[in-house]
Write an enzyme that holds these catalytic residues in place. Sequence first.
Site, PDB file in Angstrom:
ATOM      1  N   LYS A  60     -38.038  26.249  13.589  1.00 59.27           N
ATOM      2  CA  LYS A  60     -37.114  26.638  14.655  1.00 59.27           C
ATOM      3  C   LYS A  60     -35.824  27.214  14.074  1.00 59.27           C
ATOM      4  CE  LYS A  60     -38.006  23.712  18.509  1.00 59.27           C
ATOM      5  NZ  LYS A  60     -37.828  24.900  19.358  1.00 59.27           N
TER       6      LYS A  60
ATOM      7  N   LYS B 113     -36.890  10.519   3.689  1.00 55.71           N
ATOM      8  CA  LYS B 113     -36.231   9.401   2.997  1.00 55.71           C
ATOM      9  C   LYS B 113     -37.262   8.604   2.202  1.00 55.71           C
ATOM     10  CE  LYS B 113     -32.512   6.214   4.348  1.00 55.71           C
ATOM     11  NZ  LYS B 113     -31.362   7.093   4.164  1.00 55.71           N
TER      12      LYS B 113
ATOM     13  N   SER C  93     -35.217   3.789  -0.177  1.00 62.43           N
ATOM     14  CA  SER C  93     -33.982   3.972   0.604  1.00 62.43           C
ATOM     15  C   SER C  93     -34.138   3.421   2.019  1.00 62.43           C
ATOM     16  CB  SER C  93     -33.605   5.434   0.695  1.00 62.43           C
ATOM     17  OG  SER C  93     -33.490   5.983  -0.572  1.00 62.43           O
TER      18      SER C  93
ATOM     19  N   ASP D 117     -32.526   8.540   9.973  1.00 63.34           N
ATOM     20  CA  ASP D 117     -32.556   9.707   9.074  1.00 63.34           C
ATOM     21  C   ASP D 117     -33.754   9.690   8.133  1.00 63.34           C
ATOM     22  OD1 ASP D 117     -31.629   7.560   7.591  1.00 63.34           O
ATOM     23  OD2 ASP D 117     -30.190   8.740   6.445  1.00 63.34           O
TER      24      ASP D 117
ATOM     25  N   GLU E 127     -32.647  13.893  11.723  1.00 60.30           N
ATOM     26  CA  GLU E 127     -31.188  13.990  11.581  1.00 60.30           C
ATOM     27  C   GLU E 127     -30.842  15.350  10.983  1.00 60.30           C
ATOM     28  OE1 GLU E 127     -28.077  10.876   9.939  1.00 60.30           O
ATOM     29  OE2 GLU E 127     -28.506  12.342   8.357  1.00 60.30           O
TER      30      GLU E 127
ATOM     31  N   ALA F 281     -19.428  17.009  -0.725  1.00 62.02           N
ATOM     32  CA  ALA F 281     -20.273  15.848  -0.416  1.00 62.02           C
ATOM     33  C   ALA F 281     -21.230  15.527  -1.565  1.00 62.02           C
ATOM     34  CB  ALA F 281     -21.053  16.087   0.874  1.00 62.02           C
TER      35      ALA F 281
ATOM     36  N   GLU G 274     -19.062  14.054  -4.461  1.00 64.69           N
ATOM     37  CA  GLU G 274     -18.548  12.734  -4.079  1.00 64.69           C
ATOM     38  C   GLU G 274     -19.659  11.706  -4.148  1.00 64.69           C
ATOM     39  OE1 GLU G 274     -17.486   9.696  -0.825  1.00 64.69           O
ATOM     40  OE2 GLU G 274     -19.233  10.949  -1.094  1.00 64.69           O
TER      41      GLU G 274
END
Length: 212
Positions: free
Chosen positions: A29, A54, A58, A81, A148, A160, A163
């Site tokens: 999509k 995932k 995790s 997620d 997600e 991100a 970090e």
Amino acid sequence: MQQQFDEGVDSWKSVMFLYNSALKEVSTKLEILNDEFQYVHQYNPIEYIKSRIKSPESIVKKLKKNGYESSIQNMVNYVNDIAGIRIVCSFTSDIYRMAEMIGKQNDLTVVSIKDYIKNPKQSGYKSYHMLVTVPIFMSDRVIDTKVEIQIRTIAMDFWASLEHKIYYKFEGNAPEYISRELRECSGIVSVLDDKMLSLNEAILKAKAEAEH
Ligand code: GTP
Ligand code: MG
């Protein structure tokens, strides 16, 4: 026949099959939206897309952190997620454009939105998060499956990623000055994004004027 996810999905294999299918559906999509945008507006709002499932480790870690036993039911209900897609855009304005286009897709249901661009996290993290469900059509039923979606600029993604790496090294116990400097870097990222956006707007304006 539309069924709730938890009614007929009980094995690890069938759950993973659903999340993998959901990633494929949403990725396609997004590619179509990007292609359409390219041919209507002559530019791509998306720089690149990454998707991932995932890892079992995790998933178990997240369930434990939130006080849930490791079970298929709990992971389906509480880990949002398991299927994740990251859309990296050129400009901040593209993020909202993408989010709006995603929201308008009839077969996607937007479950929740977190705008960490308007309201950045304490860490300095910025991104636009959408939790959506997509119907997965199987031979005998249809199951709405969660994905997600994280939407951010290249600069936000850069911040991100680094970090995350730095925090991983400290296992969450980074010294205060590091957290402070990371927040400062996040501010610099926003300045950079704002400048790039106004530069782009100026260029588009100059181009339009030259054509008239
Ligand atoms: P988790 O943070 O995943 O436990 O769930 P949540 O319900 O708090 O969701 P949230 O929207 O806060 O974050 C989901 C995802 O966003 C995370 O898995 C990360 O990928 C990303 N994220 C959130 N906060 C940060 C942050 O401070 N730094 C980085 N690098 N990523 C973050
Ligand atoms: Mg979180």
